[in-house]
Design a protein around this motif. Structure first.
Motif, mmCIF file in Angstrom:
data_model
loop_
_atom_site.group_PDB
_atom_site.id
_atom_site.type_symbol
_atom_site.label_atom_id
_atom_site.label_comp_id
_atom_site.label_asym_id
_atom_site.label_seq_id
_atom_site.Cartn_x
_atom_site.Cartn_y
_atom_site.Cartn_z
ATOM 1 N N ASP A 1 -2.442 -4.518 -7.724
ATOM 2 C CA ASP A 1 -2.468 -3.684 -8.907
ATOM 3 C C ASP A 1 -1.485 -4.175 -9.957
ATOM 4 N N MET B 1 -2.459 -1.339 -2.799
ATOM 5 C CA MET B 1 -2.282 0.092 -2.610
ATOM 6 C C MET B 1 -2.429 0.441 -1.129
ATOM 7 N N GLY C 1 -1.593 5.200 -8.152
ATOM 8 C CA GLY C 1 -1.665 5.604 -6.756
ATOM 9 C C GLY C 1 -1.830 7.104 -6.589
ATOM 10 N N LYS D 1 -0.493 7.723 -0.808
ATOM 11 C CA LYS D 1 0.316 7.348 0.358
ATOM 12 C C LYS D 1 0.428 8.466 1.385
#
Length: 364
Positions: free
Chosen positions: A217, A224, A276, A301
């Protein structure tokens, strides 16, 4: 909100409720009898590629009660359009994906149709659609998927380069299209899915798809989290604790997780931002309050097999605002670095509902 507006909105969503009930009964009737003739199976199906003229009327204010207001939660209203067309198959838009400039679009109708075209802008505001074309979603045999019993309910879309994924709600299947092989004329192949997806409720099943890209990214050293994973969300498939079920397909850690369900909201779409953040578009309907929508932010995440994820609401709206049955969301970043969210509504092919295209800027 005027009395006329309140009555029109209530009648519209009442009609949507009756429409949904009618479709559900139709599906149940099909399960107990021979499939009806194809012409009756999907009333508003796109049967062949065709150019479509779409008219657009501007929505200058997102909240008619306060025309000076532009900030709504963490979003700034940019512009909106009411879209109409004489083409019978235009409507039911349930998912949309834009190009990097936010101009070219690929949308899917919930009656087995593609819609492509370009958004026209003036001074950063949407003014209309150009070069709109409709085409049927094709199956592996090269025939429209609407010819297969109950395969017409195409509700979600995700794009990964030339590959486009489409989720079919009533049969809880996912099709993958290679757009390098003819664009919207490409044939779809069935993607193997976890057993849990096949067990989702037929009319509350697959509703949102997101691909986590493999590419690094913007110069970052690492991909990611979950790079290469297709994330599939159910509309209202519930786990043992009443939370919304979702699935990780492929990628480094396939499995199932849940999104905490609050205030009786259901999932209608999702989009992954370059930062993200995963934004989830949600909606709910009641006979007393009408339709409500909101957008929640969930860190990518935090998602893992077995996890129950949650996040704050960035935005909420109701019938006091210019909303309808909002079913699709996407995002792009402008040359100035602004993150723009685009929302689209499914009018259920009802004369009392609207196809809305709305854009907001995500505030820093």
């Amino acid at each position: 909100m005027s009395t006329h507006r309140s009555r029109r909105s209530f009648i519209g969503f009442a009609a949507a409720g009756f429409s949904t009930l009618a479709v559900s009964r139709f599906a149940l009737a099909q399960a107990a009898a021979e499939p009806p003739p194809r012409a009756l199976q999907v009333e508003n199906a796109v049967v062949e590629p065709v150019s479509v003229e779409v008219n657009a009327r501007a929505i200058p204010n997102f909240e008619p009660r306060d025309r000076t207001r532009t900030r709504f939660g963490s979003l700034d209203y940019r512009s909106g359009l009411v879209l109409t067309s004489r083409y019978r198959g235009f409507g039911g838009l349930s998912g949309i994906r834009l190009d990097a400039k936010g101009e070219g679009f690929l949308a899917v109708s919930d009656q087995g149709g593609w819609f492509t075209g370009r958004i026209r802008y003036a001074n950063g505001k949407m003014t209309g659609l150009d070069d709109v074309e409709a085409a049927p979603l094709l199956g592996a045999e090269g025939r429209p998927i609407t010819e297969k019993r109950l395969w017409w309910d195409s509700e979600s879309i995700a794009r990964d380069g030339n590959f486009v994924y489409v989720g079919l709600e009533r049969v809880n299947q996912i099709l993958r299209y290679d757009f390098s092989k003819g664009g919207t004329r490409a044939r779809g192949e069935v993607v193997p899915v976890p057993a849990g997806i096949r067990k989702l409720p037929s009319n509350k099943g697959l509703e949102a798809l997101v691909v986590v890209p493999k590419e690094k990214d913007k110069g970052k050293d690492q991909n990611m989290p979950l790079a290469g994973t297709l994330i599939a969300f159910s509309e209202r498939g519930l786990d043992a604790d009443g939370n919304l079920t979702a699935f990780l397909i492929g990628g480094p850690s396939p499995g199932q997780f849940s999104v905490r369900r609050t205030e009786k909201y259901d999932i209608s779409d999702a989009v992954l931002l370059p930062s993200g953040e995963l934004l989830i578009l949600e909606r709910k309907f009641s006979w007393f309050t009408g339709v409500n929508i909101r957008i929640r932010s969930i860190p990518l995440k935090s998602i893992a097999p077995g996890a129950v994820v949650d996040g704050p609401a960035l935005f909420a709206a109701d019938l006091g605002h210019e909303v309808d049955n909002m079913e699709g969301i996407d995002a792009h970043v402008t040359a100035e670095g602004e993150t723009v969210l685009t929302l689209i509504s499914d009018d259920n092919f009802s004369m009392l509902q609207r196809t809305l295209l709305l854009q907001f800027t995500l505030a820093e």
